[in-house]
Design a protein around this motif. Structure first.
Motif, PDB file in Angstrom:
ATOM      1  N   TRP A 126       0.987  -1.386  -0.109  1.00 12.35           N
ATOM      2  CA  TRP A 126       0.344   0.265  -0.549  1.00 12.35           C
ATOM      3  C   TRP A 126       0.916   1.387  -0.003  1.00 12.35           C
ATOM      4  O   TRP A 126      -0.036   2.400  -0.234  1.00 12.35           O
ATOM      5  N   THR A 127       2.273   1.155  -0.616  1.00 13.24           N
ATOM      6  CA  THR A 127       2.714   2.441  -0.047  1.00 13.24           C
ATOM      7  C   THR A 127       3.614   2.821  -1.756  1.00 13.24           C
ATOM      8  O   THR A 127       4.613   3.707  -1.625  1.00 13.24           O
ATOM      9  N   GLY A 128       3.513   1.469  -2.317  1.00 10.31           N
ATOM     10  CA  GLY A 128       3.965   1.939  -3.596  1.00 10.31           C
ATOM     11  C   GLY A 128       2.861   1.845  -4.434  1.00 10.31           C
ATOM     12  O   GLY A 128       1.619   1.873  -4.040  1.00 10.31           O
ATOM     13  N   ASN A 129       2.924   2.559  -5.850  1.00 10.67           N
ATOM     14  CA  ASN A 129       2.056   2.422  -6.947  1.00 10.67           C
ATOM     15  C   ASN A 129       1.779   1.299  -7.514  1.00 10.67           C
ATOM     16  O   ASN A 129       2.449   0.343  -7.069  1.00 10.67           O
ATOM     17  N   ASP A 130       1.169   1.201  -8.796  1.00 10.54           N
ATOM     18  CA  ASP A 130       0.747   0.149  -8.949  1.00 10.54           C
ATOM     19  C   ASP A 130       1.905  -0.659  -9.936  1.00 10.54           C
ATOM     20  O   ASP A 130       2.661  -1.752 -10.129  1.00 10.54           O
ATOM     21  N   VAL A 131       3.213   1.009 -10.158  1.00 10.74           N
ATOM     22  CA  VAL A 131       4.062  -0.278 -10.894  1.00 10.74           C
ATOM     23  C   VAL A 131       5.732  -0.451  -9.994  1.00 10.74           C
ATOM     24  O   VAL A 131       6.030  -1.828 -10.897  1.00 10.74           O
ATOM     25  N   LEU A 132       5.850  -0.544  -8.757  1.00 10.33           N
ATOM     26  CA  LEU A 132       6.417  -1.001  -8.383  1.00 10.33           C
ATOM     27  C   LEU A 132       6.215  -2.175  -7.712  1.00 10.33           C
ATOM     28  O   LEU A 132       6.872  -3.557  -6.995  1.00 10.33           O
ATOM     29  N   ASN A 133       4.537  -2.312  -7.718  1.00  4.90           N
ATOM     30  CA  ASN A 133       3.906  -3.189  -6.619  1.00  4.90           C
ATOM     31  C   ASN A 133       4.303  -4.531  -7.648  1.00  4.90           C
ATOM     32  O   ASN A 133       4.239  -5.021  -8.103  1.00  4.90           O
ATOM     33  N   ARG A 134       3.694  -3.952  -9.161  1.00  8.68           N
ATOM     34  CA  ARG A 134       3.916  -4.918 -10.390  1.00  8.68           C
ATOM     35  C   ARG A 134       5.616  -5.590 -10.696  1.00  8.68           C
ATOM     36  O   ARG A 134       5.731  -6.831 -10.244  1.00  8.68           O
ATOM     37  N   ARG A 135       7.011  -4.579 -10.427  1.00 11.39           N
ATOM     38  CA  ARG A 135       7.809  -4.660 -10.313  1.00 11.39           C
ATOM     39  C   ARG A 135       8.619  -6.367  -8.834  1.00 11.39           C
ATOM     40  O   ARG A 135       9.111  -7.245  -9.678  1.00 11.39           O
ATOM     41  N   LEU A 136       7.491  -5.959  -8.031  1.00  8.91           N
ATOM     42  CA  LEU A 136       7.890  -6.543  -7.559  1.00  8.91           C
ATOM     43  C   LEU A 136       7.014  -8.109  -7.093  1.00  8.91           C
ATOM     44  O   LEU A 136       7.896  -9.014  -6.981  1.00  8.91           O
ATOM     45  N   ARG A 137       5.661  -8.237  -7.412  1.00 12.47           N
ATOM     46  CA  ARG A 137       5.183  -9.419  -7.905  1.00 12.47           C
ATOM     47  C   ARG A 137       6.145  -9.816  -8.665  1.00 12.47           C
ATOM     48  O   ARG A 137       5.843 -11.517  -8.415  1.00 12.47           O
ATOM     49  N   LEU A 138       6.284  -9.341  -9.762  1.00 13.36           N
ATOM     50  CA  LEU A 138       6.877 -10.195 -10.952  1.00 13.36           C
ATOM     51  C   LEU A 138       8.540 -10.244 -10.545  1.00 13.36           C
ATOM     52  O   LEU A 138       9.382 -11.462 -10.658  1.00 13.36           O
ATOM     53  N   LEU A 139       9.177 -10.059  -9.943  1.00 11.43           N
ATOM     54  CA  LEU A 139      10.421 -10.139  -9.293  1.00 11.43           C
ATOM     55  C   LEU A 139      10.408 -11.728  -8.690  1.00 11.43           C
ATOM     56  O   LEU A 139      10.803 -12.620  -9.080  1.00 11.43           O
ATOM     57  N   ALA A 140       8.995 -12.067  -7.627  1.00  7.15           N
ATOM     58  CA  ALA A 140       9.336 -12.954  -6.703  1.00  7.15           C
ATOM     59  C   ALA A 140       8.426 -14.505  -8.131  1.00  7.15           C
ATOM     60  O   ALA A 140       8.923 -15.241  -7.101  1.00  7.15           O
ATOM     61  N   GLU A 141       7.991 -13.697  -8.772  1.00  5.77           N
ATOM     62  CA  GLU A 141       7.399 -14.994  -9.720  1.00  5.77           C
ATOM     63  C   GLU A 141       8.538 -14.932  -9.806  1.00  5.77           C
ATOM     64  O   GLU A 141       9.283 -16.830 -10.141  1.00  5.77           O
ATOM     65  N   SER A 142       9.490 -15.089 -10.280  1.00  7.21           N
ATOM     66  CA  SER A 142      10.800 -15.315 -10.918  1.00  7.21           C
ATOM     67  C   SER A 142      11.496 -15.332  -9.902  1.00  7.21           C
ATOM     68  O   SER A 142      12.228 -16.564 -10.676  1.00  7.21           O
ATOM     69  N   LYS A 143      11.286 -15.718  -9.124  1.00  4.59           N
ATOM     70  CA  LYS A 143      12.835 -17.008  -8.263  1.00  4.59           C
ATOM     71  C   LYS A 143      11.348 -17.877  -7.658  1.00  4.59           C
ATOM     72  O   LYS A 143      11.688 -18.520  -6.310  1.00  4.59           O
ATOM     73  N   GLY A 144      10.200 -18.161  -8.032  1.00  7.21           N
ATOM     74  CA  GLY A 144       8.572 -19.133  -7.770  1.00  7.21           C
ATOM     75  C   GLY A 144       8.454 -18.716  -6.243  1.00  7.21           C
ATOM     76  O   GLY A 144       7.590 -19.770  -5.778  1.00  7.21           O
ATOM     77  N   PHE A 145       7.425 -17.006  -6.195  1.00  5.66           N
ATOM     78  CA  PHE A 145       7.158 -17.047  -5.600  1.00  5.66           C
ATOM     79  C   PHE A 145       5.732 -16.038  -5.715  1.00  5.66           C
ATOM     80  O   PHE A 145       5.879 -15.533  -7.055  1.00  5.66           O
ATOM     81  N   ARG A 146       5.175 -16.241  -4.301  1.00  3.26           N
ATOM     82  CA  ARG A 146       3.973 -15.676  -4.859  1.00  3.26           C
ATOM     83  C   ARG A 146       3.641 -14.409  -3.903  1.00  3.26           C
ATOM     84  O   ARG A 146       3.766 -15.072  -2.682  1.00  3.26           O
ATOM     85  N   LEU A 147       4.124 -13.185  -4.511  1.00  5.01           N
ATOM     86  CA  LEU A 147       3.902 -11.558  -3.786  1.00  5.01           C
ATOM     87  C   LEU A 147       2.203 -11.200  -3.529  1.00  5.01           C
ATOM     88  O   LEU A 147       2.129 -11.642  -4.604  1.00  5.01           O
ATOM     89  N   ASP A 148       1.422 -10.865  -2.455  1.00  2.97           N
ATOM     90  CA  ASP A 148       0.474 -10.659  -2.246  1.00  2.97           C
ATOM     91  C   ASP A 148       0.910  -9.072  -0.849  1.00  2.97           C
ATOM     92  O   ASP A 148       1.225  -8.752  -0.211  1.00  2.97           O
ATOM     93  N   ASP A 149      -0.756  -8.691  -0.442  1.00  3.63           N
ATOM     94  CA  ASP A 149      -0.294  -8.008   1.263  1.00  3.63           C
ATOM     95  C   ASP A 149      -0.376  -8.464   2.152  1.00  3.63           C
ATOM     96  O   ASP A 149      -0.913  -7.791   2.940  1.00  3.63           O
ATOM     97  N   THR A 150      -0.855  -9.583   1.912  1.00  2.00           N
ATOM     98  CA  THR A 150      -0.408 -10.484   2.778  1.00  2.00           C
ATOM     99  C   THR A 150       0.853 -12.038   3.237  1.00  2.00           C
ATOM    100  O   THR A 150       0.802 -12.164   4.446  1.00  2.00           O
TER     101      THR A 150
END
Length: 146
Positions: free
Chosen positions: A50-74
């Motif tokens: 909730w402190t980043g914009n959609d671009v940052l959130n997308r980057r972090l989620r894609l980075l997590a996915e590339s490492k075999g993880f799923r990232l969300d607010d929980t």
């Protein structure tokens, strides 16, 4: 400013969401406000989301996915299935990820046996720990509009 609570909604993750309308004296416009209350064990993930914009959130989620993880607010969870884009994992990465996941599942089972709510998410006390784990440079909240 007047705030009127419409209703509260809980989730399986323990996040409580309060929806409401905000009105300002002398103005007819109303603004919708969502308040989220996170349990301490997933608070860092809520802050990241909730402190980043959609671009940052997308980057972090894609980075997590590339490492075999799923990232969300929980939380940050081991991915259970691919999302279309397949990445070949080295044997070393597979073994390490499998060991981390097995230890994590064992700890979740232990906590569940002792009456603590179990989840499959990694635990971080701070947002910085999450950024470090993903290998993304630390950004202060005010720097998170990419």
């Amino acid at each position: 400013m007047n705030f009127m609570q419409k209703f509260a909604q809980g989730t399986d993750s323990g996040v409580d969401t309060y929806f409401g309308l905000c009105t300002y004296p002398g103005h007819e416009l109303q603004h919708c406000i969502d308040l989220k209350v996170y349990p301490r064990d997933i608070y860092a993930f809520g802050l990241i989301a909730w402190t980043g914009n959609d671009v940052l959130n997308r980057r972090l989620r894609l980075l997590a996915e590339s490492k075999g993880f799923r990232l969300d607010d929980t939380g940050l969870f081991p991915a259970t299935h691919g999302s279309g884009g397949k990445r070949v994992m080295s044997l070393y990465e597979f073994v390490v990820l499998s060991l981390v996941y097995m230890v994590h599942l064992a700890l979740a089972c232990i906590f569940q046996l002792h009456g603590t709510r179990a989840s499959a998410s990694f635990k971080f006390n701070t947002e910085k720990e999450g950024f470090d784990f993903l290998g993304f440079p630390w950004l202060e909240p005010h720097e998170r509009n990419l």
